[in-house]
Design a protein around this motif. Structure first.
Motif, PDB file in Angstrom:
ATOM      1  N   GLN A  63       0.818  -1.213   0.000  1.00  0.00           N
ATOM      2  CA  GLN A  63       0.000   0.000   0.000  1.00  0.00           C
ATOM      3  C   GLN A  63       0.853   1.265   0.000  1.00  0.00           C
ATOM      4  O   GLN A  63       0.327   2.372   0.108  1.00  0.00           O
ATOM      5  CB  GLN A  63      -0.915   0.001   1.230  1.00  0.00           C
ATOM      6  N   ARG A  64       2.176   1.091  -0.099  1.00  0.00           N
ATOM      7  CA  ARG A  64       3.121   2.211  -0.126  1.00  0.00           C
ATOM      8  C   ARG A  64       3.007   3.097   1.120  1.00  0.00           C
ATOM      9  O   ARG A  64       3.089   4.327   1.042  1.00  0.00           O
ATOM     10  CB  ARG A  64       2.915   3.050  -1.400  1.00  0.00           C
ATOM     11  N   LYS A  65       2.836   2.459   2.249  1.00  0.00           N
ATOM     12  CA  LYS A  65       2.720   3.194   3.510  1.00  0.00           C
ATOM     13  C   LYS A  65       4.050   3.296   4.256  1.00  0.00           C
ATOM     14  O   LYS A  65       4.115   3.912   5.314  1.00  0.00           O
ATOM     15  CB  LYS A  65       1.668   2.535   4.405  1.00  0.00           C
ATOM     16  N   LEU A  66       5.093   2.666   3.708  1.00  0.00           N
ATOM     17  CA  LEU A  66       6.405   2.725   4.335  1.00  0.00           C
ATOM     18  C   LEU A  66       7.341   3.603   3.505  1.00  0.00           C
ATOM     19  O   LEU A  66       7.263   3.626   2.281  1.00  0.00           O
ATOM     20  CB  LEU A  66       7.008   1.324   4.471  1.00  0.00           C
ATOM     21  N   ASP A  67       8.220   4.311   4.187  1.00  0.00           N
ATOM     22  CA  ASP A  67       9.251   5.085   3.496  1.00  0.00           C
ATOM     23  C   ASP A  67      10.334   4.126   3.002  1.00  0.00           C
ATOM     24  O   ASP A  67      10.611   3.105   3.634  1.00  0.00           O
ATOM     25  CB  ASP A  67       9.877   6.112   4.443  1.00  0.00           C
ATOM     26  N   SER A  68      10.956   4.469   1.881  1.00  0.00           N
ATOM     27  CA  SER A  68      12.003   3.596   1.350  1.00  0.00           C
ATOM     28  C   SER A  68      13.158   4.416   0.801  1.00  0.00           C
ATOM     29  O   SER A  68      12.970   5.535   0.309  1.00  0.00           O
ATOM     30  CB  SER A  68      11.446   2.679   0.253  1.00  0.00           C
ATOM     31  N   LEU A  69      14.331   3.853   0.921  1.00  0.00           N
ATOM     32  CA  LEU A  69      15.521   4.434   0.303  1.00  0.00           C
ATOM     33  C   LEU A  69      16.488   3.297   0.001  1.00  0.00           C
ATOM     34  O   LEU A  69      16.397   2.209   0.578  1.00  0.00           O
ATOM     35  CB  LEU A  69      16.168   5.474   1.228  1.00  0.00           C
ATOM     36  N   GLY A  70      17.411   3.545  -0.929  1.00  0.00           N
ATOM     37  CA  GLY A  70      18.323   2.472  -1.291  1.00  0.00           C
ATOM     38  C   GLY A  70      19.386   2.924  -2.265  1.00  0.00           C
ATOM     39  O   GLY A  70      19.559   4.116  -2.523  1.00  0.00           O
ATOM     40  N   PHE A  71      20.074   1.940  -2.831  1.00  0.00           N
ATOM     41  CA  PHE A  71      21.155   2.226  -3.764  1.00  0.00           C
ATOM     42  C   PHE A  71      21.382   1.002  -4.649  1.00  0.00           C
ATOM     43  O   PHE A  71      20.904  -0.099  -4.351  1.00  0.00           O
ATOM     44  CB  PHE A  71      22.443   2.568  -3.003  1.00  0.00           C
ATOM     45  N   SER A  72      22.088   1.205  -5.727  1.00  0.00           N
ATOM     46  CA  SER A  72      22.468   0.104  -6.623  1.00  0.00           C
ATOM     47  C   SER A  72      23.964  -0.139  -6.494  1.00  0.00           C
ATOM     48  O   SER A  72      24.693   0.671  -5.933  1.00  0.00           O
ATOM     49  CB  SER A  72      22.112   0.460  -8.072  1.00  0.00           C
ATOM     50  N   TYR A  73      24.406  -1.266  -7.010  1.00  0.00           N
ATOM     51  CA  TYR A  73      25.839  -1.572  -6.980  1.00  0.00           C
ATOM     52  C   TYR A  73      26.208  -2.427  -8.185  1.00  0.00           C
ATOM     53  O   TYR A  73      25.360  -3.077  -8.807  1.00  0.00           O
ATOM     54  CB  TYR A  73      26.228  -2.279  -5.680  1.00  0.00           C
ATOM     55  N   GLU A  74      27.485  -2.415  -8.511  1.00  0.00           N
ATOM     56  CA  GLU A  74      28.007  -3.225  -9.611  1.00  0.00           C
ATOM     57  C   GLU A  74      29.371  -3.741  -9.204  1.00  0.00           C
ATOM     58  O   GLU A  74      30.288  -2.975  -8.905  1.00  0.00           O
ATOM     59  CB  GLU A  74      28.110  -2.394 -10.889  1.00  0.00           C
ATOM     60  N   CYS A  75      29.504  -5.048  -9.175  1.00  0.00           N
ATOM     61  CA  CYS A  75      30.739  -5.679  -8.715  1.00  0.00           C
ATOM     62  C   CYS A  75      31.167  -6.722  -9.742  1.00  0.00           C
ATOM     63  O   CYS A  75      30.543  -7.786  -9.863  1.00  0.00           O
ATOM     64  CB  CYS A  75      30.516  -6.327  -7.347  1.00  0.00           C
ATOM     65  N   ASP A  76      32.213  -6.402 -10.528  1.00  0.00           N
ATOM     66  CA  ASP A  76      32.645  -7.270 -11.622  1.00  0.00           C
ATOM     67  C   ASP A  76      31.475  -7.480 -12.579  1.00  0.00           C
ATOM     68  O   ASP A  76      30.961  -6.529 -13.129  1.00  0.00           O
ATOM     69  CB  ASP A  76      33.197  -8.582 -11.077  1.00  0.00           C
ATOM     70  N   GLU A  77      31.030  -8.731 -12.761  1.00  0.00           N
ATOM     71  CA  GLU A  77      29.922  -8.987 -13.676  1.00  0.00           C
ATOM     72  C   GLU A  77      28.575  -9.036 -12.954  1.00  0.00           C
ATOM     73  O   GLU A  77      27.543  -9.260 -13.581  1.00  0.00           O
ATOM     74  CB  GLU A  77      30.154 -10.306 -14.413  1.00  0.00           C
ATOM     75  N   ARG A  78      28.585  -8.837 -11.657  1.00  0.00           N
ATOM     76  CA  ARG A  78      27.354  -8.931 -10.881  1.00  0.00           C
ATOM     77  C   ARG A  78      26.834  -7.531 -10.541  1.00  0.00           C
ATOM     78  O   ARG A  78      27.583  -6.658 -10.130  1.00  0.00           O
ATOM     79  CB  ARG A  78      27.591  -9.726  -9.602  1.00  0.00           C
ATOM     80  N   VAL A  79      25.525  -7.353 -10.739  1.00  0.00           N
ATOM     81  CA  VAL A  79      24.880  -6.077 -10.422  1.00  0.00           C
ATOM     82  C   VAL A  79      23.713  -6.340  -9.472  1.00  0.00           C
ATOM     83  O   VAL A  79      23.242  -7.478  -9.323  1.00  0.00           O
ATOM     84  CB  VAL A  79      24.382  -5.361 -11.691  1.00  0.00           C
ATOM     85  N   GLY A  80      23.241  -5.282  -8.846  1.00  0.00           N
ATOM     86  CA  GLY A  80      22.106  -5.453  -7.950  1.00  0.00           C
ATOM     87  C   GLY A  80      21.692  -4.156  -7.304  1.00  0.00           C
ATOM     88  O   GLY A  80      22.194  -3.081  -7.638  1.00  0.00           O
ATOM     89  N   ASP A  81      20.752  -4.270  -6.383  1.00  0.00           N
ATOM     90  CA  ASP A  81      20.312  -3.091  -5.640  1.00  0.00           C
ATOM     91  C   ASP A  81      19.820  -3.513  -4.260  1.00  0.00           C
ATOM     92  O   ASP A  81      19.485  -4.683  -4.017  1.00  0.00           O
ATOM     93  CB  ASP A  81      19.210  -2.330  -6.392  1.00  0.00           C
ATOM     94  N   VAL A  82      19.801  -2.538  -3.357  1.00  0.00           N
ATOM     95  CA  VAL A  82      19.350  -2.744  -1.985  1.00  0.00           C
ATOM     96  C   VAL A  82      18.344  -1.656  -1.647  1.00  0.00           C
ATOM     97  O   VAL A  82      18.569  -0.484  -1.923  1.00  0.00           O
ATOM     98  CB  VAL A  82      20.522  -2.689  -0.985  1.00  0.00           C
ATOM     99  N   THR A  83      17.206  -2.053  -1.060  1.00  0.00           N
ATOM    100  CA  THR A  83      16.180  -1.089  -0.654  1.00  0.00           C
ATOM    101  C   THR A  83      15.822  -1.324   0.809  1.00  0.00           C
ATOM    102  O   THR A  83      15.614  -2.474   1.225  1.00  0.00           O
ATOM    103  CB  THR A  83      14.916  -1.217  -1.524  1.00  0.00           C
ATOM    104  N   TYR A  84      15.736  -0.240   1.572  1.00  0.00           N
ATOM    105  CA  TYR A  84      15.394  -0.297   2.990  1.00  0.00           C
ATOM    106  C   TYR A  84      14.010   0.319   3.189  1.00  0.00           C
ATOM    107  O   TYR A  84      13.737   1.412   2.687  1.00  0.00           O
ATOM    108  CB  TYR A  84      16.425   0.476   3.815  1.00  0.00           C
ATOM    109  N   TYR A  85      13.162  -0.374   3.927  1.00  0.00           N
ATOM    110  CA  TYR A  85      11.798   0.095   4.166  1.00  0.00           C
ATOM    111  C   TYR A  85      11.635   0.461   5.645  1.00  0.00           C
ATOM    112  O   TYR A  85      11.941  -0.346   6.529  1.00  0.00           O
ATOM    113  CB  TYR A  85      10.784  -0.979   3.783  1.00  0.00           C
ATOM    114  N   TYR A  86      11.126   1.670   5.881  1.00  0.00           N
ATOM    115  CA  TYR A  86      11.006   2.190   7.244  1.00  0.00           C
ATOM    116  C   TYR A  86       9.558   2.544   7.570  1.00  0.00           C
ATOM    117  O   TYR A  86       8.836   3.087   6.735  1.00  0.00           O
ATOM    118  CB  TYR A  86      11.841   3.455   7.420  1.00  0.00           C
ATOM    119  N   ASP A  87       9.158   2.253   8.796  1.00  0.00           N
ATOM    120  CA  ASP A  87       7.925   2.765   9.368  1.00  0.00           C
ATOM    121  C   ASP A  87       8.351   3.868  10.326  1.00  0.00           C
ATOM    122  O   ASP A  87       8.761   3.595  11.452  1.00  0.00           O
ATOM    123  CB  ASP A  87       7.171   1.663  10.107  1.00  0.00           C
ATOM    124  N   GLN A  88       8.305   5.124   9.848  1.00  0.00           N
ATOM    125  CA  GLN A  88       8.939   6.250  10.527  1.00  0.00           C
ATOM    126  C   GLN A  88      10.438   5.962  10.615  1.00  0.00           C
ATOM    127  O   GLN A  88      11.084   5.824   9.599  1.00  0.00           O
ATOM    128  CB  GLN A  88       8.290   6.486  11.893  1.00  0.00           C
TER     129      GLN A  88
END
Length: 212
Positions: A65-90
């Motif tokens: 329901q998109r009731k949590l705040d979120s922030l994150g970042f992406s990364y690239e390590c050699d041939e592997r890529v990805g991202d991390v997202t953190y979800y906060y209630d306040q």
């Protein structure tokens, strides 16, 4: 005149008495939130699979329901890529989503958090490969593994796993929800704890990284 003075004196004494009572009530009221907070923390202890599932559904519902705040970042390590997202209630961290992958493999990990510790971890890993067809129209298959870890007080109480294959050439691929879980015996969460510690280390990061 003497009677008037006595009456005024009684009124003043009564007023002072009322003020002291009000202050005592105010102090008592202020102390209640501490007690409530203590009781609240105690009520958050998830000691059973049912408790864990209820807390999971509560958090998952807020995310959808998109009731949590979120922030994150992406990364690239050699041939592997990805991202991390953190979800906060306040300011309370409730979930971390960690995804990573390369040319033939992808992984997504969800860490659901209560009082600073994971209580449920969901992992989906997909390994894809060519599975016939032609050079113009190649066919592929995805070998998928899903894992679920129910954790109480830092210890696994139930670990489940399901495996299934999805083929691009098939019209009757299995539905994930219909595939039965099997219990993982001698389950260990030490690797998950290490990964969670790394992710927690970067919770305030807001820029792309080379490697985690």
């Amino acid at each position: 005149m003497k009677h008037v003075f006595l009456i005024c004196l009684l009124i003043i004494i009564y007023s002072c008495s009322d003020n002291k009572t009000d202050e005592g009530s105010e102090n008592h009221t202020r102390s209640n939130p501490v007690n409530k907070k203590t009781r609240s923390n105690a009520s958050k202890i998830l000691s059973s699979v049912d408790d864990i599932r209820k807390e999971f559904h509560k958090t998952q519902s807020k995310i959808l329901q998109r009731k949590l705040d979120s922030l994150g970042f992406s990364y690239e390590c050699d041939e592997r890529v990805g991202d991390v997202t953190y979800y906060y209630d306040q300011n309370d961290l409730k979930m971390i989503r960690f995804s990573t992958g390369d040319s033939h493999f992808s992984s997504e990990q969800h860490y659901y958090i209560n009082t600073g510790k994971p209580y449920f971890v969901y992992i989906k890993e997909t390994l894809w490969s060519f599975d016939g067809g032609t050079a113009d129209k190649p066919e592929t298959k995805d070998d998928i593994t899903e894992k679920r870890f129910y954790i109480s007080d830092g210890k696994p109480v139930l670990c489940l796993e399901k495996k299934y294959t999805v083929k691009s050439s098939s019209a009757n691929n299995p539905k994930p929800q219909d595939v039965k879980n099997t219990e993982i015996r001698s389950c260990s969460i030490s690797d998950l704890e290490k990964q969670y510690g790394i992710l927690l280390k970067y919770k305030n990061n807001k820029t792309a990284l080379k490697c985690l």
